[in-house]
Design an enzyme around this catalytic site. Sequence first.
Site, PDB file in Angstrom:
ATOM      1  CD  GLU A 157      -2.889  -1.215   2.345  1.00 11.49           C
ATOM      2  OE1 GLU A 157      -2.766  -0.381   3.256  1.00 11.49           O
ATOM      3  OE2 GLU A 157      -3.786  -2.074   2.334  1.00 11.49           O
ATOM      4  CD  GLU A 262      -4.773  -7.880   1.701  1.00  8.73           C
ATOM      5  OE1 GLU A 262      -5.647  -7.173   2.232  1.00  8.73           O
ATOM      6  OE2 GLU A 262      -3.556  -7.620   1.801  1.00  8.73           O
TER       7      GLU A 262
HETATM    8  C1  XIL Z   1      -6.486  -6.268   8.212  1.00  3.06           C
HETATM    9  C2  XIL Z   1      -6.781  -7.461   9.120  1.00  3.06           C
HETATM   10  O1  XIL Z   1      -7.640  -8.332   8.425  1.00  3.06           O
HETATM   11  C3  XIL Z   1      -7.413  -7.006  10.401  1.00  3.06           C
HETATM   12  O2  XIL Z   1      -7.528  -8.108  11.304  1.00  3.06           O
HETATM   13  C4  XIL Z   1      -6.577  -5.914  11.051  1.00  3.06           C
HETATM   14  O3  XIL Z   1      -7.262  -5.417  12.181  1.00  3.06           O
HETATM   15  C5  XIL Z   1      -6.316  -4.778  10.081  1.00  3.06           C
HETATM   16  O4  XIL Z   1      -5.715  -5.302   8.909  1.00  3.06           O
HETATM   17  N1  XIL Z   1      -5.096  -4.614   3.589  1.00  3.06           N
HETATM   18  C6  XIL Z   1      -4.073  -5.384   4.096  1.00  3.06           C
HETATM   19  C7  XIL Z   1      -4.325  -6.252   5.270  1.00  3.06           C
HETATM   20  O5  XIL Z   1      -2.984  -5.431   3.499  1.00  3.06           O
HETATM   21  O6  XIL Z   1      -3.173  -6.421   6.053  1.00  3.06           O
HETATM   22  C8  XIL Z   1      -5.470  -5.737   6.104  1.00  3.06           C
HETATM   23  O7  XIL Z   1      -5.736  -6.718   7.113  1.00  3.06           O
HETATM   24  C9  XIL Z   1      -6.688  -5.484   5.249  1.00  3.06           C
HETATM   25  C10 XIL Z   1      -6.395  -4.441   4.185  1.00  3.06           C
END
Ligand code: XIL
Length: 372
Positions: A157, A262
Site C-alpha cells: 500500500e 485479499e
Molecule cells: C487487516 C486485518 O484483516 C485485520 O484483522 C486488522 O485489524 C487490520 O488489517 N489490507 C491489508 C491487510 O494489506 O493487512 C489488512 O488486514 C486489510 C487491508
Amino acid sequence: MKDFLAILCVAGIVASGCSSSQKSNSSSSPSLKDAYKNDFLIGTALNNSHILERDSVANNLIKQQFNAATPENIMKAEVIHPGWDTYNFDMADKLVEYGKKNNIKINAHTLIWHSQLPSFIRGIKSADSIKTYFENHITTVASRYDGKVYSWDVVNEALNEDGTMRNSVFLQKLGPDYIVEAFRLAQKAAPNTLLYYNDYNIESPKKRAGALDIVKKIQAAGVRIDGVGIQGHWHLGTVPYQHIEESIEAFGKLGVKVMFTELDISVLPNPLRGNVADVGSRADNNGANRGNPYVSGVPDSVQNALAADYAKLFQLFLKHKDKVSRVTFWGVEDGGSWLNDFPVRGRTNYPLLFDRKFNRKPAFYSVYNLKK
Ligand code: XIL
C-alpha cells in the site's frame, strides 16, 4: 463436546449434526485447491486461532480447501518487531511449521507498510534512525524466513488513489527510492523467496499506472520483483471486471506474476468512496442499522448475486491463468472476516465462500463448478 462431535463427523462415524465441511474428508468432498490445482494456488488468511489449530472444524476446512496462506496480522511489524531491538517470532515460526505440516505455501505479509507499525516508530524523528530500522527490519525478518516461506509482500500500500506515492513515514524520511531499496534488501536477505508489491485498488487506471511505475523502477534498478498482488476488496454488484482484466494484462506484460491476494466481496452498503481498503478509514453505522441490513440472515437474492460475481471473477482468472499464480481469500469463513468490523464496527457481512458454520455457500459452488 463440539470438538468431539467434529472428530466423529470427520471420521465419518456420525453424520447428523455435522456441517458439510466436517463430512468433508471423504474423497468426494468438493475442494477448491484440488479443483484449481492445474490453474493457480488457492489461499486464505490465517489468524492465531487457525495457526494454533484451536477449532478442528476450521482446521479441517483449511487443510481441505487451501494450498496457500497469508498470516492476517502476525507478521506485521507491530507484532513481529515490537521494540527497537525486540523481535517476536513465536507465532510466525508456528505458522511456518503449520504450512510445512499441511503442504500450504506461506505468503509472508508484510515487510514495509505504513500501518500496524510498532509504536516506537512514532518516537523516531531522525531519517538516519528510520533508515536503520528499515534495514534491520527487512534484513532480520526476511533472512529468518528465507526458504521457509514461499513469498513476501515486500511493500504494501505505497500508493494514493491518484497513483502518486502515499505520504508515509518511509516516503518522508527515506525519499521515493525507498521501495527499490526495500526490494534490494529483501532480495539480499531472502534470495530463495518470491518478492511482491501488494496494494488495493491498483486495478483502477490511475493507481494502476503508479503500480506499473513501481515495477518498472525496481526492474530498471536491476532488482528482483516477482509479482504484484491486487488485494481485491470489492463490493457486490460493482466488481470492476474490465479494470481487473486490463491490469492482469498490463502487469503481465512487465513479466511479473499477478495475484489476487485479499479477495472478498462485501454485500453491505459501502460508506466509503470506491474500493478503499485503508485500514485507517472508519465510518458510522449510518443510523438505525441501515448500514447493517442482514443481521439475522442474508436473503437468497444476495447469496445468488454473490455467487454470480464470484463466478465471473474466477472465469476471468481462469482466462488469464498463464499470468495469475494465486487467488487468496481474506479469511476462511464469513464470521471471521475483517469486513464485519471494517469500515464500520460490528456489522454482519457475508463476503466469503463459507458461511458462519463453515458450510459451503452458493458462491462456493459457483466457483467450484467452473472446474467440473
Ligand atoms: C487487516 C486485518 O484483516 C485485520 O484483522 C486488522 O485489524 C487490520 O488489517 N489490507 C491489508 C491487510 O494489506 O493487512 C489488512 O488486514 C486489510 C487491508
